[in-house]
Design an enzyme around this catalytic site. Structure first.
Site, PDB file in Angstrom:
ATOM      1  N   SER A 145       0.850  -1.193   0.000  1.00  0.00           N
ATOM      2  CA  SER A 145       0.000   0.000   0.000  1.00  0.00           C
ATOM      3  C   SER A 145       0.882   1.237   0.000  1.00  0.00           C
ATOM      4  CB  SER A 145      -0.888   0.031   1.248  1.00  0.00           C
ATOM      5  OG  SER A 145      -1.496   1.303   1.366  1.00  0.00           O
ATOM      6  N   TYR A 160      -1.096  -0.998  10.089  1.00  0.00           N
ATOM      7  CA  TYR A 160      -1.329  -1.254   8.657  1.00  0.00           C
ATOM      8  C   TYR A 160      -0.098  -0.861   7.845  1.00  0.00           C
ATOM      9  CZ  TYR A 160      -3.727  -1.091   4.099  1.00  0.00           C
ATOM     10  OH  TYR A 160      -4.109  -1.287   2.786  1.00  0.00           O
TER      11      TYR A 160
HETATM   12  P1  NAD Z   1     -11.868  -5.628   0.648  1.00  0.00           P
HETATM   13  O1  NAD Z   1     -12.207  -5.480   2.082  1.00  0.00           O
HETATM   14  O2  NAD Z   1     -12.916  -5.403  -0.377  1.00  0.00           O
HETATM   15  O3  NAD Z   1     -11.211  -7.041   0.395  1.00  0.00           O
HETATM   16  C1  NAD Z   1     -10.417  -7.704   1.344  1.00  0.00           C
HETATM   17  C2  NAD Z   1     -10.685  -9.187   1.233  1.00  0.00           C
HETATM   18  O4  NAD Z   1      -9.808  -9.875   2.127  1.00  0.00           O
HETATM   19  C3  NAD Z   1     -12.122  -9.559   1.628  1.00  0.00           C
HETATM   20  O5  NAD Z   1     -12.654 -10.453   0.672  1.00  0.00           O
HETATM   21  C4  NAD Z   1     -11.950 -10.216   2.983  1.00  0.00           C
HETATM   22  O6  NAD Z   1     -12.935 -11.194   3.274  1.00  0.00           O
HETATM   23  C5  NAD Z   1     -10.581 -10.848   2.834  1.00  0.00           C
HETATM   24  N1  NAD Z   1      -9.951 -11.121   4.118  1.00  0.00           N
HETATM   25  C6  NAD Z   1      -9.849 -10.275   5.188  1.00  0.00           C
HETATM   26  N2  NAD Z   1      -9.250 -10.908   6.215  1.00  0.00           N
HETATM   27  C7  NAD Z   1      -8.960 -12.156   5.789  1.00  0.00           C
HETATM   28  C8  NAD Z   1      -8.346 -13.281   6.398  1.00  0.00           C
HETATM   29  N3  NAD Z   1      -7.902 -13.228   7.661  1.00  0.00           N
HETATM   30  N4  NAD Z   1      -8.220 -14.411   5.680  1.00  0.00           N
HETATM   31  C9  NAD Z   1      -8.682 -14.487   4.395  1.00  0.00           C
HETATM   32  N5  NAD Z   1      -9.268 -13.454   3.765  1.00  0.00           N
HETATM   33  C10 NAD Z   1      -9.406 -12.300   4.455  1.00  0.00           C
HETATM   34  O7  NAD Z   1     -10.658  -4.598   0.410  1.00  0.00           O
HETATM   35  P2  NAD Z   1      -9.785  -4.235  -0.882  1.00  0.00           P
HETATM   36  O8  NAD Z   1      -9.748  -2.777  -0.951  1.00  0.00           O
HETATM   37  O9  NAD Z   1     -10.183  -5.024  -2.059  1.00  0.00           O
HETATM   38  O10 NAD Z   1      -8.344  -4.695  -0.375  1.00  0.00           O
HETATM   39  C11 NAD Z   1      -7.588  -5.683  -0.998  1.00  0.00           C
HETATM   40  C12 NAD Z   1      -6.126  -5.472  -0.639  1.00  0.00           C
HETATM   41  O11 NAD Z   1      -5.669  -4.237  -1.184  1.00  0.00           O
HETATM   42  C13 NAD Z   1      -5.847  -5.408   0.859  1.00  0.00           C
HETATM   43  O12 NAD Z   1      -4.640  -6.069   1.143  1.00  0.00           O
HETATM   44  C14 NAD Z   1      -5.695  -3.928   1.104  1.00  0.00           C
HETATM   45  O13 NAD Z   1      -4.910  -3.661   2.242  1.00  0.00           O
HETATM   46  C15 NAD Z   1      -5.021  -3.507  -0.172  1.00  0.00           C
HETATM   47  N6  NAD Z   1      -5.114  -2.078  -0.477  1.00  0.00           N
HETATM   48  C16 NAD Z   1      -6.317  -1.492  -0.715  1.00  0.00           C
HETATM   49  C17 NAD Z   1      -6.373  -0.143  -0.996  1.00  0.00           C
HETATM   50  C18 NAD Z   1      -7.655   0.563  -1.259  1.00  0.00           C
HETATM   51  O14 NAD Z   1      -7.652   1.785  -1.324  1.00  0.00           O
HETATM   52  N7  NAD Z   1      -8.772  -0.129  -1.412  1.00  0.00           N
HETATM   53  C19 NAD Z   1      -5.195   0.604  -1.045  1.00  0.00           C
HETATM   54  C20 NAD Z   1      -3.988  -0.022  -0.802  1.00  0.00           C
HETATM   55  C21 NAD Z   1      -3.961  -1.366  -0.530  1.00  0.00           C
END
Ligand code: NAD
Length: 255
Positions: free
Chosen positions: A146, A161
């Protein structure tokens, strides 16, 4: 140089969330011929996503529930996927949780929760899948970091985080070095603000305006922006790229 087998699978963690990056990546890759292994917390939800991918894109897909923070459940899930899918050529570690707790209000339970899922989780899945890739002498691993790791928070989530996501970059570089001799590449994708529900729920237009204030590209990112970067890095032609962090963040962090 390794040639990909005609039939090959990618395992994607965190692929069950309806508006998430993992789910978008699963569809993007299935549409381009990848068989897909879905890992998410809920077994039934993971299997439902896999069934949908097969129905929509005609590819083989299989889902298995696992908590990525629990090594035994990760190993069992990967075993199940491997028994039901073509050769595992790629892994995308997408599962993650946010953590908006201010540092002065942080307790060790929250610290452990976030580090266990966002850093240990990446390690457990990578460690298991690496066994298969090394045996096959072929693999592509992409870990989601991230911009929070590079800028010290600054979006929604705070210190644990940021720490976990910085750890993901360190893990990526070190594992890339160790697995390089086995023709396994390991890279990170570092997203900026992406329009999913992870930042405390669906983003309002006002929130989006705030988030784009520092960007070069004047919009919030989409899950598809990240899916496309993952698709590139796991491709057959990306074998000379390893240990890198690809910033897909609208220009938020330049270095
Ligand atoms: P999201 O919440 O839509 O998806 C996260 C997924 O991870 C969900 O399906 C959830 O059920 C699953 N998950 C959570 N804990 C878990 C566990 N212990 N075991 C198995 N699965 C688990 O969020 P997103 O935005 O799609 O995030 C995806 C990735 O991208 C994450 O790693 C997040 O940190 C990263 N990210 C997101 C952003 C953003 O702005 N959305 C920015 C930087 C990084």
């Amino acid at each position: 140089m390794n040639v990909f087998p005609e039939e090959r699978s990618v395992i994607i963690t965190g692929a069950a969330s309806a508006r998430g990056i993992g789910r978008a990546t699963a569809s993007y890759l299935a549409e381009r011929g990848w068989a897909v292994g879905v890992i998410d917390l809920d077994d039934a939800a993971s299997k439902a996503v896999a069934a949908e991918l097969t129905e929509k894109f005609g590819v083989r897909a299989h889902g298995a529930g696992a908590n990525v923070a629990d090594e035994a459940s990760v190993r069992a899930a990967v075993d199940e996927l491997e028994a039901n899918l073509p050769q595992i050529v790629a892994l995308a570690n997408v599962a993650g949780v946010s953590s908006p707790t201010p540092y002065l209000e942080l307790d060790s339970a929250e610290w452990d929760r976030v580090l266990n899922i966002n850093l240990n989780g990446v390690h457990y899945v990578t460690r298991r899948v690496a066994e298969t890739m090394v045996k096959n002498r072929l693999g592509r691993i992409v870990n989601i970091s991230s911009v929070s790791a590079q800028r010290g928070g600054g979006t929604f989530s705070k210190t644990p985080y940021s720490v976990a996501k910085a750890g993901v970059i360190g893990l990526t570089r070190s594992v890339a070095r160790e697995l390089g001799p086995f023709d396994v590449t390991v890279n990170a994708v570092s997203p900026g603000p992406i329009d999913t529900d992870i930042m405390g729920g669906t983003l309002s237009d006002e929130r989006k305006d705030e988030l784009v204030a520092d960007l070069v590209v004047t919009r919030v990112g989409t899950p598809r922006d990240i899916a496309a970067a993952i698709h590139f890095l796991i491709g057959e032609d990306a074998g000379y790229i390893s240990g890198q962090t690809l910033n897909v963040d609208g220009g938020l962090y330049m270095h």
